[in-house]
Design a protein around this motif. Structure first.
Motif, PDB file in Angstrom:
ATOM      1  N   ILE A   1       0.849  -1.385   0.105  1.00 15.15           N
ATOM      2  CA  ILE A   1       0.164  -0.471  -0.054  1.00 15.15           C
ATOM      3  C   ILE A   1       1.065   1.384  -0.127  1.00 15.15           C
ATOM      4  CG2 ILE A   1      -1.246   1.447   1.502  1.00 15.15           C
ATOM      5  CD1 ILE A   1      -3.024  -1.417   2.291  1.00 15.15           C
ATOM      6  N   ALA A   2       1.721   1.301   0.586  1.00 16.12           N
ATOM      7  CA  ALA A   2       2.501   2.284   0.605  1.00 16.12           C
ATOM      8  C   ALA A   2       3.545   2.433  -0.070  1.00 16.12           C
ATOM      9  CB  ALA A   2       4.252   1.635   2.051  1.00 16.12           C
ATOM     10  N   MET A   3       3.585   1.940  -1.901  1.00 17.11           N
ATOM     11  CA  MET A   3       4.335   2.473  -2.742  1.00 17.11           C
ATOM     12  C   MET A   3       2.998   2.568  -3.862  1.00 17.11           C
ATOM     13  SD  MET A   3       6.914   1.042  -2.201  1.00 17.11           S
ATOM     14  CE  MET A   3       8.224   1.692  -3.684  1.00 17.11           C
ATOM     15  N   GLN A   4       2.051   2.346  -3.029  1.00 12.74           N
ATOM     16  CA  GLN A   4       0.649   2.673  -3.948  1.00 12.74           C
ATOM     17  C   GLN A   4       0.885   3.975  -4.054  1.00 12.74           C
ATOM     18  OE1 GLN A   4      -2.970   1.130  -4.140  1.00 12.74           O
ATOM     19  NE2 GLN A   4      -2.108  -1.142  -3.827  1.00 12.74           N
ATOM     20  N   VAL A   5       1.033   4.555  -2.745  1.00  9.88           N
ATOM     21  CA  VAL A   5       1.506   6.413  -2.250  1.00  9.88           C
ATOM     22  C   VAL A   5       2.474   6.537  -3.229  1.00  9.88           C
ATOM     23  CG1 VAL A   5       1.362   7.234  -0.445  1.00  9.88           C
ATOM     24  CG2 VAL A   5       0.254   5.382  -0.361  1.00  9.88           C
ATOM     25  N   VAL A   6       3.639   5.556  -3.291  1.00 15.06           N
ATOM     26  CA  VAL A   6       4.657   6.502  -4.250  1.00 15.06           C
ATOM     27  C   VAL A   6       3.623   6.626  -5.607  1.00 15.06           C
ATOM     28  CG1 VAL A   6       7.185   6.259  -4.966  1.00 15.06           C
ATOM     29  CG2 VAL A   6       6.353   5.285  -2.184  1.00 15.06           C
ATOM     30  N   GLY A   7       3.539   6.581  -6.126  1.00 19.62           N
ATOM     31  CA  GLY A   7       2.865   5.585  -7.035  1.00 19.62           C
ATOM     32  C   GLY A   7       2.238   7.348  -7.628  1.00 19.62           C
ATOM     33  N   VAL A   8       1.735   7.483  -6.604  1.00 20.18           N
ATOM     34  CA  VAL A   8       0.993   8.721  -6.053  1.00 20.18           C
ATOM     35  C   VAL A   8       1.437  10.408  -6.358  1.00 20.18           C
ATOM     36  CG1 VAL A   8      -1.266  10.330  -5.155  1.00 20.18           C
ATOM     37  CG2 VAL A   8      -1.721   7.468  -5.115  1.00 20.18           C
ATOM     38  N   GLY A   9       2.660   9.696  -5.701  1.00 19.28           N
ATOM     39  CA  GLY A   9       3.659  10.755  -5.725  1.00 19.28           C
ATOM     40  C   GLY A   9       4.254  11.389  -7.150  1.00 19.28           C
ATOM     41  N   PHE A  10       4.448  10.484  -7.768  1.00 18.35           N
ATOM     42  CA  PHE A  10       4.635  10.040  -9.235  1.00 18.35           C
ATOM     43  C   PHE A  10       4.006  10.997  -9.552  1.00 18.35           C
ATOM     44  CE2 PHE A  10       7.314   6.094  -8.404  1.00 18.35           C
ATOM     45  CZ  PHE A  10       8.915   7.036  -8.109  1.00 18.35           C
ATOM     46  N   ILE A  11       2.808  10.997 -10.058  1.00 17.87           N
ATOM     47  CA  ILE A  11       2.029  11.723 -10.523  1.00 17.87           C
ATOM     48  C   ILE A  11       1.614  12.839 -11.071  1.00 17.87           C
ATOM     49  CG2 ILE A  11      -0.901  11.606 -10.774  1.00 17.87           C
ATOM     50  CD1 ILE A  11      -1.255   8.550 -10.334  1.00 17.87           C
ATOM     51  N   ILE A  12       1.420  13.495  -8.841  1.00 19.25           N
ATOM     52  CA  ILE A  12       1.710  14.680  -9.026  1.00 19.25           C
ATOM     53  C   ILE A  12       3.539  15.422  -9.187  1.00 19.25           C
ATOM     54  CG2 ILE A  12      -0.878  13.761  -7.582  1.00 19.25           C
ATOM     55  CD1 ILE A  12       1.060  14.349  -4.619  1.00 19.25           C
ATOM     56  N   GLY A  13       4.506  14.801  -9.496  1.00 16.11           N
ATOM     57  CA  GLY A  13       5.250  15.029  -8.907  1.00 16.11           C
ATOM     58  C   GLY A  13       5.585  16.104 -10.260  1.00 16.11           C
ATOM     59  N   VAL A  14       5.137  16.557 -10.942  1.00 16.43           N
ATOM     60  CA  VAL A  14       5.856  17.532 -12.160  1.00 16.43           C
ATOM     61  C   VAL A  14       5.024  19.152 -11.413  1.00 16.43           C
ATOM     62  CG1 VAL A  14       3.526  18.054 -12.664  1.00 16.43           C
ATOM     63  CG2 VAL A  14       4.752  18.945 -14.067  1.00 16.43           C
ATOM     64  N   ILE A  15       4.268  18.835  -9.697  1.00 13.08           N
ATOM     65  CA  ILE A  15       3.802  20.356  -9.175  1.00 13.08           C
ATOM     66  C   ILE A  15       4.974  20.170  -7.675  1.00 13.08           C
ATOM     67  CG2 ILE A  15       2.604  21.348  -7.956  1.00 13.08           C
ATOM     68  CD1 ILE A  15       0.873  20.726 -10.158  1.00 13.08           C
ATOM     69  N   GLN A  16       4.397  18.261  -6.906  1.00 11.81           N
ATOM     70  CA  GLN A  16       5.178  18.550  -5.784  1.00 11.81           C
ATOM     71  C   GLN A  16       7.022  18.527  -5.504  1.00 11.81           C
ATOM     72  OE1 GLN A  16       6.531  14.856  -5.932  1.00 11.81           O
ATOM     73  NE2 GLN A  16       7.541  15.733  -3.623  1.00 11.81           N
ATOM     74  N   ASP A  17       6.831  17.838  -6.763  1.00  6.40           N
ATOM     75  CA  ASP A  17       9.143  18.267  -6.580  1.00  6.40           C
ATOM     76  C   ASP A  17       9.471  19.471  -6.617  1.00  6.40           C
ATOM     77  OD1 ASP A  17      11.035  16.994  -6.174  1.00  6.40           O
ATOM     78  OD2 ASP A  17      11.233  16.314  -8.677  1.00  6.40           O
ATOM     79  N   SER A  18       8.245  20.207  -7.834  1.00  3.18           N
ATOM     80  CA  SER A  18       8.793  21.397  -8.310  1.00  3.18           C
ATOM     81  C   SER A  18       8.617  22.275  -6.674  1.00  3.18           C
ATOM     82  CB  SER A  18       7.754  22.206  -8.888  1.00  3.18           C
ATOM     83  OG  SER A  18       8.479  21.493 -10.683  1.00  3.18           O
ATOM     84  N   CYS A  19       7.368  22.213  -6.557  1.00  2.00           N
ATOM     85  CA  CYS A  19       7.644  23.693  -4.940  1.00  2.00           C
ATOM     86  C   CYS A  19       8.305  22.825  -4.217  1.00  2.00           C
ATOM     87  CB  CYS A  19       6.288  23.371  -4.896  1.00  2.00           C
ATOM     88  SG  CYS A  19       4.935  24.102  -5.973  1.00  2.00           S
ATOM     89  N   GLU A  20       8.567  21.647  -3.587  1.00  2.61           N
ATOM     90  CA  GLU A  20      10.176  20.773  -2.332  1.00  2.61           C
ATOM     91  C   GLU A  20      11.247  21.422  -2.895  1.00  2.61           C
ATOM     92  OE1 GLU A  20      11.996  16.122  -1.955  1.00  2.61           O
ATOM     93  OE2 GLU A  20       9.153  16.832  -1.635  1.00  2.61           O
ATOM     94  N   THR A  21      11.814  21.448  -4.306  1.00  4.95           N
ATOM     95  CA  THR A  21      12.675  21.862  -4.447  1.00  4.95           C
ATOM     96  C   THR A  21      12.642  23.353  -4.085  1.00  4.95           C
ATOM     97  OG1 THR A  21      13.241  19.925  -6.068  1.00  4.95           O
ATOM     98  CG2 THR A  21      15.004  21.786  -5.965  1.00  4.95           C
ATOM     99  N   ALA A  22      12.615  23.765  -4.835  1.00  4.45           N
ATOM    100  CA  ALA A  22      12.393  25.830  -4.883  1.00  4.45           C
ATOM    101  C   ALA A  22      12.648  26.212  -2.992  1.00  4.45           C
ATOM    102  CB  ALA A  22      10.693  26.471  -5.193  1.00  4.45           C
ATOM    103  N   LEU A  23      11.924  25.333  -2.552  1.00  6.48           N
ATOM    104  CA  LEU A  23      12.084  25.427  -0.924  1.00  6.48           C
ATOM    105  C   LEU A  23      13.189  24.504  -0.634  1.00  6.48           C
ATOM    106  CD1 LEU A  23      10.637  26.484   2.006  1.00  6.48           C
ATOM    107  CD2 LEU A  23       9.794  23.881   2.141  1.00  6.48           C
ATOM    108  N   ASN A  24      13.193  23.676  -0.704  1.00  8.81           N
ATOM    109  CA  ASN A  24      15.067  23.309  -0.267  1.00  8.81           C
ATOM    110  C   ASN A  24      16.226  24.419  -0.779  1.00  8.81           C
ATOM    111  OD1 ASN A  24      13.458  21.104   1.023  1.00  8.81           O
ATOM    112  ND2 ASN A  24      14.161  19.778  -0.948  1.00  8.81           N
ATOM    113  N   SER A  25      15.780  24.533  -2.209  1.00 11.78           N
ATOM    114  CA  SER A  25      17.381  25.445  -2.576  1.00 11.78           C
ATOM    115  C   SER A  25      16.863  26.604  -1.864  1.00 11.78           C
ATOM    116  CB  SER A  25      17.307  24.871  -3.957  1.00 11.78           C
ATOM    117  OG  SER A  25      18.257  25.244  -4.504  1.00 11.78           O
ATOM    118  N   SER A  26      15.869  27.534  -2.197  1.00 13.16           N
ATOM    119  CA  SER A  26      15.872  28.883  -1.691  1.00 13.16           C
ATOM    120  C   SER A  26      16.752  28.710  -0.597  1.00 13.16           C
ATOM    121  CB  SER A  26      14.419  29.925  -1.896  1.00 13.16           C
ATOM    122  OG  SER A  26      13.364  28.586  -0.926  1.00 13.16           O
TER     123      SER A  26
END
Length: 413
Positions: free
Chosen positions: A360-385
């Protein structure tokens, strides 16, 4: 033609980037097939940044340590405290937000063939082994802990070298910095290609199903960037934090949002630190280190997606377990660079705290891949800035302390 290029370069880089974003968006919505060649600009831009970053870190850190004068203090202790505090508070904000706005998931597949770490010790062990990696491998694989370790060791060894050798190191460092400037000047074209590629390949329809989850994730990250981090800066410096906050978001966060790579943003951050007049001995180490361990955005992702999974399964969460999740999210986020796939593959580790089955946890990772175009972009912007934000905060706090003690401090721009 030459006069046109000169006029183009006279326009603010931020304005040129905004223009690139608009053009990329228009082309993706109107000519997705005919303009497919535009995406190559994004790949080349990110590739160039990733290529120059390891060499830049190696020579800047090595030179800074080799010429460092005995008795001159850096702010690394304060910066490490800020990194840890920022990441922990990010996890806490995500946990509180998930309680106030509980979210459930439509579970999916899509994370097959990837193996998450079995425990936090495995993550930390990977980080430790990265420290003693072969230097050539470290550069090739952009292992910044390994690059930092070798740069520090070689810098210490070169302290006793003659001045000509140190000057040569300085010349190499300046030359690579110049290359970085050339690459950054191509950002409008690169970001145009990245925007085009993101919209054409990912689309927007796939994200609508997970709209509430995206709003929670992005809302938490915005709250941290615009409320929590400024509050930390104010406590340390006793100054209005927002001019600095908006500057780092504008001149670091925008790049990181579109490149979605903290490593690729290292040259951008170092250039910004130079512009802010910060101590090179400090930011030469703090920026690449921050790209590895300062992961507030990752802590948000881990905590929000874990609690969304828990809510979906109807599992009750008490205060103690929520506190444990906050700590686990912060520690896991700091070790995210030691895991292929970053923060998403640490979700199963956090889910195990609640007894969630691995499938089930790996299915959640799959959800993360779907929304990654927004989630990863915002995450990296916060981390790096925030790498630049906390580095500058530590320096300004040091200045404030020296002023109170009556010492003469040079003004910073």
């Amino acid at each position: 033609m030459k006069s046109l290029v000169v006029k183009w370069n006279q326009v603010s880089l931020v304005k040129r980037i905004v223009l690139g974003i608009i053009v990329g968006l228009i082309l993706a919505l109107t000519l997705p097939k005919a303009a497919s060649w535009v995406s190559i600009f994004g790949s080349l831009f990110v590739g160039a940044l990733k290529a120059v970053a390891p060499i830049l870190v190696l020579f800047i850190v090595m030179h800074a340590i080799a010429v460092h004068k005995k008795g001159k203090k850096t702010n690394m202790k304060s910066i490490l405290v800020l990194y840890a505090l920022g990441t922990f508070l990010a996890g806490a904000v995500a946990v509180v937000a998930s309680f106030i706005f509980p979210t459930t998931l439509t579970l999916t597949t899509g994370a097959e063939g990837v193996t998450p770490p079995e425990g936090i010790l495995e993550v930390l062990e990977t980080l430790l082994f990265n420290l003693v990696a072969n230097p050539i491998d470290a550069i090739i694989n952009a292992n910044y802990l390994g690059i930092l370790m070798w740069a520090i060791v070689l810098g210490i060894a070169l302290k006793s070298a003659n001045q000509n050798t140190k000057d040569m190191l300085g010349n190499f460092s300046d030359a690579i910095t110049k290359v970085v400037q050339w690459v950054i000047s191509l950002a409008p074209l690169g970001i145009m290609g990245l925007v085009f590629d993101a919209i054409v390949t990912s689309g927007l329809s796939a994200l609508l199903e997970y709209g509430r989850l995206i709003v929670i994730l992005v809302g938490c990250m915005l709250f941290i960037a615009l409320v929590v981090n400024p509050l930390i800066v104010f406590i340390y410096t006793r100054k209005n934090p927002y001019p600095l906050v908006f500057m780092v978001l504008r001149e670091s966060g925008i790049y990181a949002f579109f490149t979605r790579s903290s490593a690729a943003n290292i040259p951008v951050n170092m250039k910004l630190c130079e512009k802010l007049g910060l101590d090179e001995d400090t930011y030469g180490v703090s920026i690449p280190l921050g790209a590895t361990i300062n992961m507030a955005g990752a802590a948000v992702t881990i905590a929000v997606l874990t609690l969304a999974t828990v809510n979906t399964l109807g599992i009750e969460v008490d205060f103690v377990t929520a506190l444990m999740l906050t700590v686990l999210a912060a520690v896991s986020a700091a070790g995210a660079s030691g895991v292929a796939g970053g923060s998403l593959l640490l979700i199963p580790l956090a889910c195990s705290l609640f007894g969630v089955p691995a499938d089930i946890a790996m299915q959640v990772v799959g959800v993360g891949f779907i929304i990654g175009v927004i989630q990863d972009s915002c995450e990296t912007a916060l981390n790096s800035s925030s790498d630049v934000l906390f580095t500058a905060t530590a320096e300004h706090a040091k200045e404030r302390k020296e002023v109170k003690q009556g010492k003469v401090v040079p003004a910073k721009s």
